[in-house]
Design a protein around this motif. Structure first.
Motif, PDB file in Angstrom:
ATOM      1  N   THR A  22     -45.471 -25.610 -87.930  1.00  0.00           N
ATOM      2  CA  THR A  22     -46.604 -24.800 -87.475  1.00  0.00           C
ATOM      3  C   THR A  22     -46.369 -24.282 -86.065  1.00  0.00           C
ATOM      4  OG1 THR A  22     -48.131 -26.040 -88.864  1.00  0.00           O
ATOM      5  CG2 THR A  22     -49.092 -24.817 -87.026  1.00  0.00           C
ATOM      6  N   VAL A  23     -46.759 -23.026 -85.861  1.00  0.00           N
ATOM      7  CA  VAL A  23     -46.712 -22.388 -84.552  1.00  0.00           C
ATOM      8  C   VAL A  23     -48.143 -22.019 -84.174  1.00  0.00           C
ATOM      9  CG1 VAL A  23     -45.932 -20.342 -83.298  1.00  0.00           C
ATOM     10  CG2 VAL A  23     -44.390 -21.473 -84.893  1.00  0.00           C
ATOM     11  N   GLU A  24     -48.585 -22.460 -83.005  1.00  0.00           N
ATOM     12  CA  GLU A  24     -49.908 -22.089 -82.482  1.00  0.00           C
ATOM     13  C   GLU A  24     -49.777 -20.727 -81.793  1.00  0.00           C
ATOM     14  OE1 GLU A  24     -52.662 -24.118 -82.809  1.00  0.00           O
ATOM     15  OE2 GLU A  24     -51.485 -25.666 -83.832  1.00  0.00           O
ATOM     16  N   HIS A  25     -50.848 -19.914 -81.853  1.00  0.00           N
ATOM     17  CA  HIS A  25     -50.829 -18.592 -81.244  1.00  0.00           C
ATOM     18  C   HIS A  25     -52.256 -18.101 -81.021  1.00  0.00           C
ATOM     19  CE1 HIS A  25     -51.735 -17.066 -85.257  1.00  0.00           C
ATOM     20  NE2 HIS A  25     -50.640 -17.641 -85.719  1.00  0.00           N
ATOM     21  N   PRO A  26     -52.434 -17.015 -80.285  1.00  0.00           N
ATOM     22  CA  PRO A  26     -53.782 -16.443 -80.133  1.00  0.00           C
ATOM     23  C   PRO A  26     -54.323 -16.019 -81.504  1.00  0.00           C
ATOM     24  CG  PRO A  26     -52.267 -15.472 -78.549  1.00  0.00           C
ATOM     25  CD  PRO A  26     -51.432 -16.277 -79.505  1.00  0.00           C
ATOM     26  N   PRO A  27     -55.634 -15.879 -81.643  1.00  0.00           N
ATOM     27  CA  PRO A  27     -56.211 -15.480 -82.926  1.00  0.00           C
ATOM     28  C   PRO A  27     -55.570 -14.210 -83.490  1.00  0.00           C
ATOM     29  CG  PRO A  27     -57.947 -16.058 -81.389  1.00  0.00           C
ATOM     30  CD  PRO A  27     -56.660 -16.042 -80.606  1.00  0.00           C
ATOM     31  N   ALA A  28     -55.285 -14.241 -84.781  1.00  0.00           N
ATOM     32  CA  ALA A  28     -54.689 -13.093 -85.481  1.00  0.00           C
ATOM     33  C   ALA A  28     -55.599 -12.759 -86.662  1.00  0.00           C
ATOM     34  CB  ALA A  28     -53.280 -13.431 -85.956  1.00  0.00           C
ATOM     35  N   PHE A  29     -56.324 -11.654 -86.545  1.00  0.00           N
ATOM     36  CA  PHE A  29     -57.287 -11.274 -87.575  1.00  0.00           C
ATOM     37  C   PHE A  29     -56.697 -10.345 -88.633  1.00  0.00           C
ATOM     38  CE2 PHE A  29     -59.840 -12.541 -83.975  1.00  0.00           C
ATOM     39  CZ  PHE A  29     -60.796 -13.341 -84.577  1.00  0.00           C
ATOM     40  N   THR A  30     -55.573  -9.698 -88.306  1.00  0.00           N
ATOM     41  CA  THR A  30     -54.957  -8.739 -89.226  1.00  0.00           C
ATOM     42  C   THR A  30     -53.467  -9.020 -89.339  1.00  0.00           C
ATOM     43  OG1 THR A  30     -54.416  -7.180 -87.464  1.00  0.00           O
ATOM     44  CG2 THR A  30     -56.615  -6.961 -88.480  1.00  0.00           C
ATOM     45  N   VAL A  31     -52.836  -8.378 -90.313  1.00  0.00           N
ATOM     46  CA  VAL A  31     -51.380  -8.484 -90.450  1.00  0.00           C
ATOM     47  C   VAL A  31     -50.712  -7.996 -89.163  1.00  0.00           C
ATOM     48  CG1 VAL A  31     -49.378  -7.539 -91.675  1.00  0.00           C
ATOM     49  CG2 VAL A  31     -51.358  -8.346 -92.965  1.00  0.00           C
ATOM     50  N   LYS A  32     -51.217  -6.909 -88.604  1.00  0.00           N
ATOM     51  CA  LYS A  32     -50.643  -6.379 -87.364  1.00  0.00           C
ATOM     52  C   LYS A  32     -50.721  -7.411 -86.239  1.00  0.00           C
ATOM     53  CE  LYS A  32     -50.972  -2.515 -84.145  1.00  0.00           C
ATOM     54  NZ  LYS A  32     -51.696  -1.299 -83.786  1.00  0.00           N
ATOM     55  N   ASP A  33     -51.860  -8.075 -86.102  1.00  0.00           N
ATOM     56  CA  ASP A  33     -52.005  -9.130 -85.094  1.00  0.00           C
ATOM     57  C   ASP A  33     -50.991 -10.244 -85.337  1.00  0.00           C
ATOM     58  OD1 ASP A  33     -54.246  -7.795 -84.086  1.00  0.00           O
ATOM     59  OD2 ASP A  33     -55.688  -9.186 -85.000  1.00  0.00           O
ATOM     60  N   ALA A  34     -50.870 -10.659 -86.584  1.00  0.00           N
ATOM     61  CA  ALA A  34     -49.994 -11.785 -86.923  1.00  0.00           C
ATOM     62  C   ALA A  34     -48.526 -11.470 -86.628  1.00  0.00           C
ATOM     63  CB  ALA A  34     -50.175 -12.152 -88.391  1.00  0.00           C
TER      64      ALA A  34
ATOM     65  N   GLY B 228     -64.502 -22.114 -96.993  1.00  0.00           N
ATOM     66  CA  GLY B 228     -64.707 -22.796 -95.727  1.00  0.00           C
ATOM     67  C   GLY B 228     -64.092 -22.150 -94.509  1.00  0.00           C
ATOM     68  N   VAL B 229     -63.826 -20.846 -94.584  1.00  0.00           N
ATOM     69  CA  VAL B 229     -63.238 -20.133 -93.453  1.00  0.00           C
ATOM     70  C   VAL B 229     -63.947 -18.801 -93.250  1.00  0.00           C
ATOM     71  CG1 VAL B 229     -60.945 -21.200 -93.707  1.00  0.00           C
ATOM     72  CG2 VAL B 229     -61.425 -19.015 -94.836  1.00  0.00           C
ATOM     73  N   SER B 230     -63.713 -18.228 -92.091  1.00  0.00           N
ATOM     74  CA  SER B 230     -64.247 -16.902 -91.794  1.00  0.00           C
ATOM     75  C   SER B 230     -63.166 -15.859 -92.066  1.00  0.00           C
ATOM     76  CB  SER B 230     -64.719 -16.845 -90.340  1.00  0.00           C
ATOM     77  OG  SER B 230     -63.659 -17.191 -89.482  1.00  0.00           O
ATOM     78  N   PRO B 231     -63.540 -14.579 -92.143  1.00  0.00           N
ATOM     79  CA  PRO B 231     -62.534 -13.534 -92.358  1.00  0.00           C
ATOM     80  C   PRO B 231     -61.438 -13.616 -91.293  1.00  0.00           C
ATOM     81  CG  PRO B 231     -64.725 -12.631 -92.637  1.00  0.00           C
ATOM     82  CD  PRO B 231     -64.905 -14.030 -92.087  1.00  0.00           C
ATOM     83  N   GLY B 232     -60.206 -13.381 -91.722  1.00  0.00           N
ATOM     84  CA  GLY B 232     -59.060 -13.467 -90.828  1.00  0.00           C
ATOM     85  C   GLY B 232     -58.333 -14.790 -90.934  1.00  0.00           C
ATOM     86  N   SER B 233     -58.931 -15.758 -91.627  1.00  0.00           N
ATOM     87  CA  SER B 233     -58.301 -17.075 -91.767  1.00  0.00           C
ATOM     88  C   SER B 233     -57.990 -17.425 -93.218  1.00  0.00           C
ATOM     89  CB  SER B 233     -59.216 -18.155 -91.173  1.00  0.00           C
ATOM     90  OG  SER B 233     -59.381 -17.962 -89.793  1.00  0.00           O
ATOM     91  N   VAL B 234     -58.178 -16.483 -94.122  1.00  0.00           N
ATOM     92  CA  VAL B 234     -57.949 -16.738 -95.546  1.00  0.00           C
ATOM     93  C   VAL B 234     -56.466 -16.961 -95.812  1.00  0.00           C
ATOM     94  CG1 VAL B 234     -58.203 -15.818 -97.879  1.00  0.00           C
ATOM     95  CG2 VAL B 234     -59.914 -15.285 -96.142  1.00  0.00           C
ATOM     96  N   SER B 235     -56.175 -17.950 -96.632  1.00  0.00           N
ATOM     97  CA  SER B 235     -54.806 -18.230 -97.066  1.00  0.00           C
ATOM     98  C   SER B 235     -54.877 -19.172 -98.259  1.00  0.00           C
ATOM     99  CB  SER B 235     -53.994 -18.871 -95.935  1.00  0.00           C
ATOM    100  OG  SER B 235     -54.283 -20.254 -95.823  1.00  0.00           O
ATOM    101  N   PRO B 236     -53.756 -19.426 -98.922  1.00  0.00           N
ATOM    102  CA  PRO B 236     -53.777 -20.403-100.016  1.00  0.00           C
ATOM    103  C   PRO B 236     -54.206 -21.798 -99.554  1.00  0.00           C
ATOM    104  CG  PRO B 236     -51.773 -19.119-100.108  1.00  0.00           C
ATOM    105  CD  PRO B 236     -52.450 -18.767 -98.820  1.00  0.00           C
ATOM    106  N   PHE B 237     -54.007 -22.117 -98.278  1.00  0.00           N
ATOM    107  CA  PHE B 237     -54.416 -23.425 -97.771  1.00  0.00           C
ATOM    108  C   PHE B 237     -55.925 -23.628 -97.875  1.00  0.00           C
ATOM    109  CE2 PHE B 237     -50.449 -23.177 -94.979  1.00  0.00           C
ATOM    110  CZ  PHE B 237     -49.709 -24.013 -95.808  1.00  0.00           C
ATOM    111  N   THR B 238     -56.703 -22.546 -97.932  1.00  0.00           N
ATOM    112  CA  THR B 238     -58.159 -22.672 -98.028  1.00  0.00           C
ATOM    113  C   THR B 238     -58.598 -23.225 -99.376  1.00  0.00           C
ATOM    114  OG1 THR B 238     -58.419 -20.365 -98.748  1.00  0.00           O
ATOM    115  CG2 THR B 238     -58.563 -20.810 -96.368  1.00  0.00           C
TER     116      THR B 238
END
Length: 162
Positions: free
Chosen positions: A21-33, A95-105
């Motif tokens: 895992t890499v910590e980073h500033p919030p990434a809400f979009t693919v471009k942010d990520a 259990g997440v807000s938009p921008g945090s969706v993933s298979p882990f949810t």
């Protein structure tokens, strides 16, 4: 109560699934990520929380640069007309807000309300990268580890050629 990132990591560890895992500033979009990847190799994704006209919920996970045509997708996955799930439904079910969706949810979908669709081309990659329940980190997992995790959460997956 919904699981946290720490609960997720503990669960993955219990399953014997290795991650990085890499910590980073919030990434809400693919471009942010894309700006916060550091050295995580492997495929990066776009994750769509969808609801069809009949009320079925879907999590569609595909390569980040994939253009998704909703009419074509509907045919490929056998759904009714698709639209994006509302933020309150997303929070309630995954259990997440938009921008945090993933298979882990899927760890939070204890009622197994969501059908999971994975991009065949993405799944051909050895390593995959997703937000671990929050968009301030990215976690790398093997493709087999991802499938094991999803199965352990009680979900089946449809692997679809886009």
């Amino acid at each position: 109560m919904k699981n946290t990132k720490e609960n997720l990591f503990e669960y993955l560890n219990q399953l014997g699934i290795e991650t990085q895992t890499v910590e980073h500033p919030p990434a809400f979009t693919v471009k942010d990520a894309k700006a916060h990847r550091d050295n995580l190799s492997g495929a990066h994704s776009k994750n769509l929380f969808l609801k069809d006209k009949k009320g079925q919920l879907w999590l569609v996970v595909c390569l980040e640069d994939r253009q998704v045509n909703m009419k074509d997708l509907k045919t490929r996955i056998g759904s009714a007309h698709l639209s994006f799930g509302k933020p309150d439904l997303l929070m309630d079910v995954l259990g997440v807000s938009p921008g945090s969706v993933s298979p882990f949810t899927l760890i939070n979908d204890v009622e197994i309300r969501v059908r999971v669709v994975l991009d065949q081309e993405m799944m051909a990659c050895l390593y995959l990268n997703f937000h671990p329940l929050e968009n301030t980190a990215t976690t790398q997992i093997s493709n087999e580890g991802l499938l094991s995790f999803i199965k352990s959460c009680g979900h089946q997956t449809d692997i679809v050629a886009f």
